[in-house]
Design an enzyme around this catalytic site. Structure first.
Site, PDB file in Angstrom:
ATOM      1  N   SER A 115     -11.839 -46.370 -76.939  1.00 38.83           N
ATOM      2  CA  SER A 115     -12.587 -45.597 -77.940  1.00 38.83           C
ATOM      3  C   SER A 115     -13.515 -46.436 -78.804  1.00 38.83           C
ATOM      4  O   SER A 115     -14.320 -45.880 -79.560  1.00 38.83           O
ATOM      5  CB  SER A 115     -11.613 -44.831 -78.839  1.00 38.83           C
ATOM      6  N   SER A 125     -11.506 -39.755 -84.026  1.00 42.17           N
ATOM      7  CA  SER A 125     -11.707 -40.262 -82.666  1.00 42.17           C
ATOM      8  C   SER A 125     -11.761 -39.135 -81.645  1.00 42.17           C
ATOM      9  O   SER A 125     -11.290 -39.275 -80.517  1.00 42.17           O
ATOM     10  CB  SER A 125     -10.597 -41.267 -82.277  1.00 42.17           C
ATOM     11  N   LYS A 141     -17.099 -45.613 -78.704  1.00 40.32           N
ATOM     12  CA  LYS A 141     -17.652 -44.527 -79.520  1.00 40.32           C
ATOM     13  C   LYS A 141     -18.631 -45.055 -80.570  1.00 40.32           C
ATOM     14  O   LYS A 141     -19.413 -44.281 -81.133  1.00 40.32           O
ATOM     15  CB  LYS A 141     -16.518 -43.752 -80.208  1.00 40.32           C
TER      16      LYS A 141
END
Length: 377
Positions: free
Chosen positions: A53, A118, A56
């Site tokens: 993640s 997230s 991101k």
């Protein structure tokens, strides 16, 4: 013949003890000083890795840039497709901000859904809005990363979902974080928010530094079975901003512990050391068949190095060139290097240039020099 000249004695510090190299259990790690764009310490920092993640950050940068350019507004309401809901939402059982299928969500909320919660679903909504499809958006992410000089980056999706093509180095993640912080300071403030409630569901920011380390204000955690537990973290103390990036920890608890340890060390154990200003004379290079016997060597730009304080005590600095340097020499020619070595760090080389032009001697002068050179061997 290779000539080696000692640098100024200011650097000839007597070692107190053998410098201990800084270590980590992470598979990849970087400590980075934002103001000077200096890597203070690296462990496999240039090696592309699965970012989970943490990728991101690139999705968010694309959204921030779209907002600055007027292609998106914080008040825009974007459609939540079945693809976003199924692949990134509650149906997938993964990180989510719990968007409803076929609903619409404000960009303002979607940013918080990505940054604080997230949410994979929020990422896909943004990706489809800016790229048409997530695959096309991922290609846009890769292209933009390369434009920014993040050469290790390649993206297959907007979320960090495991994919062989989803790769970026710890160093490039640090530089990506610095771009977000410096180019989008107002929007960056979202990263410091501790919680966000959407659809009646309250979720908390997973960054273990927030509320624990004074001055911490971002950025993003990551975890998959392939990548392990990782973090891109940033903090400011006494006007200095440091970014840490690490990956490959074995548990959430280990990540939290390593995050605090690395961030504390980034301020307490590492520093940027200014060696020379631009245009400073560092030494002189011997010339062969020049109208002058030697020429001053100067720096073409400021020279700084990032080191641990322990390594600084055993740092060595030398001027190195292949010499004597044959004339003629033009002002600004790179004819030597400043070589910096320290325990636990790769050797660093900085170009040194001729401070002035020096013409070649005339025929008789060259003949005399050649004879002297022949006699001396």
């Amino acid at each position: 013949m290779r000539a080696v000249l000692s640098a100024f004695l200011i650097f000839a510090l007597a070692p107190l003890a053998a410098a201990q190299t800084f270590e980590t259990e992470a598979t990849h790690a970087v400590i980075y000083d934002v103001e000077t764009d200096t890597v203070l310490w690296s462990h496999n920092g240039d090696e592309p890795m699965p970012p989970a993640s943490m990728s991101k950050l690139m999705t968010i940068l694309m959204a921030f840039e779209a907002i600055d350019e007027g292609r998106l507004s914080l008040d825009d309401e974007l459609p939540v497709s079945e693809e976003a809901w199924r692949r990134g939402g509650s149906a997938s059982g993964s990180s989510t901000m719990f968007l409803d299928v076929n609903s619409r969500a404000r960009v303002d909320d979607l940013l918080r859904g990505i940054i604080v919660q997230s949410g994979n679903d929020a990422c896909i909504v943004i990706a489809e809005a800016l790229g048409g499809t997530e695959a096309n958006f991922a290609a846009m992410m890769t292209d933009r990363a390369r434009e920014l000089g993040l050469t290790s980056a390649s993206f297959a999706n907007s979320t960090g979902w495991p994919d062989p093509q989803q790769r970026i180095s710890a160093l490039d993640l640090a530089r990506l974080a610095a771009i977000i912080i410096e180019e989008h300071p107002d929007l960056y403030e979202i990263y410091a928010e501790r919680e966000f409630t959407y659809n009646g569901i309250r979720q908390f920011n997973r960054n273990p530094l927030l509320g624990v380390f004074d001055g911490a204000d971002g950025l993003k955690t990551g975890h998959t079975s392939e990548s392990g537990y990782g973090l891109v973290g940033s903090a400011v103390r006494d006007g200095q901003r440091r970014i840490i990036v690490f990956n490959g920890m074995g548990s959430e608890r280990a990540r939290a512990s390593e995050a605090e340890r690395l961030m504390r060390a980034s301020f307490a154990e590492f520093a940027v050391y200014d060696l020379f200003e631009a245009g400073a004379e560092v030494g002189r290079a011997e010339l062969f068949m020049g109208r002058e016997a030697d020429v001053a060597l100067v720096t073409s730009e400021p020279i700084s190095v990032g080191l641990s304080r322990a390594a600084r005590r055993e740092m060595s600095v030398a001027v190195v060139y292949e010499g004597p340097v044959p004339a003629p020499v033009a002002e600004g020619d790179v004819i030597a290097h400043l070589v910096v070595e320290a325990p636990g760090y790769d050797t660093q080389r900085f170009p040194l240039v001729a401070a002035a032009g020096v013409d070649r001697k005339g025929m008789f002068g060259r003949a005399a020099d050649a004879l002297v050179h022949l006699i001396r061997g």
